[in-house]
Design a protein around this motif. Structure first.
Motif, mmCIF file in Angstrom:
data_model
loop_
_atom_site.group_PDB
_atom_site.id
_atom_site.type_symbol
_atom_site.label_atom_id
_atom_site.label_comp_id
_atom_site.label_asym_id
_atom_site.label_seq_id
_atom_site.Cartn_x
_atom_site.Cartn_y
_atom_site.Cartn_z
ATOM 1 N N ARG A 17 0.825 -1.225 0.000
ATOM 2 C CA ARG A 17 0.000 0.000 0.000
ATOM 3 C C ARG A 17 0.858 1.274 0.000
ATOM 4 O O ARG A 17 0.517 2.271 0.622
ATOM 5 C CB ARG A 17 -0.950 0.031 1.196
ATOM 6 C CG ARG A 17 -1.762 -1.229 1.447
ATOM 7 C CD ARG A 17 -2.793 -1.462 0.363
ATOM 8 N NE ARG A 17 -3.826 -2.408 0.766
ATOM 9 C CZ ARG A 17 -3.759 -3.724 0.644
ATOM 10 N NH1 ARG A 17 -2.655 -4.284 0.149
ATOM 11 N NH2 ARG A 17 -4.758 -4.500 1.020
ATOM 12 N N LYS A 18 1.974 1.236 -0.734
ATOM 13 C CA LYS A 18 2.880 2.377 -0.748
ATOM 14 C C LYS A 18 2.642 3.332 -1.920
ATOM 15 O O LYS A 18 3.313 4.362 -2.014
ATOM 16 C CB LYS A 18 4.336 1.884 -0.799
ATOM 17 C CG LYS A 18 4.800 1.186 0.479
ATOM 18 C CD LYS A 18 6.257 0.755 0.357
ATOM 19 C CE LYS A 18 6.759 0.118 1.643
ATOM 20 N NZ LYS A 18 8.178 -0.323 1.515
ATOM 21 N N ILE A 19 1.720 2.994 -2.800
ATOM 22 C CA ILE A 19 1.542 3.777 -4.022
ATOM 23 C C ILE A 19 0.170 4.436 -4.036
ATOM 24 O O ILE A 19 -0.845 3.796 -3.749
ATOM 25 C CB ILE A 19 1.711 2.882 -5.267
ATOM 26 C CG1 ILE A 19 3.155 2.358 -5.332
ATOM 27 C CG2 ILE A 19 1.361 3.653 -6.542
ATOM 28 C CD1 ILE A 19 3.387 1.283 -6.336
ATOM 29 N N MET A 20 0.142 5.721 -4.370
ATOM 30 C CA MET A 20 -1.115 6.442 -4.530
ATOM 31 C C MET A 20 -1.417 6.585 -6.011
ATOM 32 O O MET A 20 -0.518 6.882 -6.812
ATOM 33 C CB MET A 20 -1.032 7.815 -3.853
ATOM 34 C CG MET A 20 -0.914 7.733 -2.334
ATOM 35 S SD MET A 20 -0.878 9.351 -1.532
ATOM 36 C CE MET A 20 0.789 9.889 -1.935
ATOM 37 N N GLY A 21 -2.657 6.393 -6.393
ATOM 38 C CA GLY A 21 -2.998 6.412 -7.798
ATOM 39 C C GLY A 21 -2.527 5.132 -8.451
ATOM 40 O O GLY A 21 -2.652 4.034 -7.902
ATOM 41 N N LYS A 22 -1.951 5.254 -9.640
ATOM 42 C CA LYS A 22 -1.531 4.071 -10.391
ATOM 43 C C LYS A 22 -0.017 3.927 -10.435
ATOM 44 O O LYS A 22 0.717 4.899 -10.598
ATOM 45 C CB LYS A 22 -2.058 4.167 -11.829
ATOM 46 C CG LYS A 22 -3.570 4.085 -11.921
ATOM 47 C CD LYS A 22 -4.100 2.678 -11.664
ATOM 48 C CE LYS A 22 -3.793 1.763 -12.824
ATOM 49 N NZ LYS A 22 -4.424 0.440 -12.633
ATOM 50 N N ALA A 23 0.429 2.686 -10.312
ATOM 51 C CA ALA A 23 1.827 2.335 -10.558
ATOM 52 C C ALA A 23 1.924 1.877 -12.004
ATOM 53 O O ALA A 23 1.111 1.072 -12.468
ATOM 54 C CB ALA A 23 2.273 1.226 -9.616
ATOM 55 N N VAL A 24 2.914 2.396 -12.721
ATOM 56 C CA VAL A 24 3.023 2.109 -14.161
ATOM 57 C C VAL A 24 4.432 1.689 -14.513
ATOM 58 O O VAL A 24 5.416 2.296 -14.069
ATOM 59 C CB VAL A 24 2.610 3.359 -14.990
ATOM 60 C CG1 VAL A 24 2.837 3.115 -16.469
ATOM 61 C CG2 VAL A 24 1.158 3.721 -14.729
#
Length: 311
Positions: free
Chosen positions: A300-307
């Protein structure tokens, strides 16, 4: 997971081969890798379902895209590679002004949230929409689409930075869901009524608590179970408040109604060009960093999208 060379796939009659420039990571990728998702591809397989790039080759029946066209697509896995295949009906031209990373962050989550809020919940203007995990990719899309429909949006998230992110996406109120007091706050914000529509990709305790702050005739959307626990439903609560527990299995729906994909893309295109929605790319990774990216998504370390960016 291993990083290896495999043959470049050949498109079938109704398939498009894409030279990938970007691919988005999703929580269901992790579940598939763990063998815990409802769709379980045989091992070994290449995960990844959201992709953007340039058409490299098309099958004999494909008429709407051509080699050289920039596209976004929903792949049946295989997006975490330099080339991937997508069904023609799941491949769309990139919206004018979009970069590849942003385009890759759009197809699955925005289509899912549109299906949930429009088709399954019939979200109405000025209704109260409660979006759980508002800082996730699907939560971000639900907040933005909810506001586009004129809803009043409450989002929940895990920490101060994520709450601020939810507000940036348009949430009118943002509450920490690691404090069970959010249930009473929802009631206070809505003047005691509760939320008309609840968008829940978390399940577990969040689902149970949501049953305590849903409005009469409310619709609780079952998006997924990121918490790891599939909740049981107290049927007496459903009865006493005239509420609906609504399943949102977008993949199954579009398998039976493929025309819904084109309709949704048209609606989302209009929303994007009108400035109502815009995917937020929280972090990018190289192709060989996919395992690290999925690990950060799990934590849960990413806000929005990881790309994943392959340019």
């Amino acid at each position: 997971m291993t990083f290896a060379d495999i043959p470049v796939p050949e498109p079938g009659p109704n398939q498009v081969r894409i030279r990938n420039h970007a691919a988005a990571l999703n929580f269901f990728d992790i579940l598939q890798i763990q063998g815990k998702y409802q769709v379980r591809p045989p091992f070994p397989f290449t995960p990844g379902a959201e992709v953007a790039g340039v058409v490299d080759s098309v099958g004999s029946e494909v008429k709407h895209v051509f080699p050289g066209d920039p596209v976004m697509a929903m792949a049946h896995n295989g997006a975490f590679a330099e080339y991937s295949l997508a069904a023609a009906e799941r491949t769309f031209h990139i919206i004018a002004g979009m970069e590849f990373a942003e385009a890759a962050a759009m197809p699955v989550v925005y289509h899912t949230s549109y299906f949930a809020l429009h088709r399954r919940a019939a979200l109405a203007h000025r209704e109260w929409l409660l979006v759980h995990a508002g800082a996730s990719g699907v939560g971000m899309s639900a907040i933005q689409i909810g506001k586009a429909y004129g809803a009043q949006v409450i989002a929940t998230a895990g920490d101060a930075a994520k709450l601020a992110f939810c507000r940036e996406q348009g949430a009118d109120h943002a509450l920490p869901y690691n404090d069970a007091g959010w249930v009473e706050h929802v009631k206070e914000i809505t003047g005691g009524r509760g939320a008309d529509v609840i968008h829940d990709p978390v399940g577990g305790d969040i689902f149970d608590l949501s049953m305590r702050c849903i409005a009469p005739e409310g619709r609780l959307l079952v998006i997924g179970f990121a918490s790891g626990r599939i909740p049981n439903i107290a049927a007496n609560r459903v009865l006493l408040k005239d509420i609906s527990i609504v399943g949102v299995h977008w993949g199954q729906y579009v398998a039976h109604h493929p025309e819904f994909l084109g309709h949704t893309h048209e609606v989302l295109t209009a929303m994007y060009l009108g400035g109502q929605i815009r995917p937020a790319v929280g972090k990018t990774f190289r192709l060989d960093e996919v395992p690290a990216g999925l690990r950060e998504l799990t934590e849960r370390k990413i806000m929005g999208k990881a790309v994943v960016v392959m340019e």
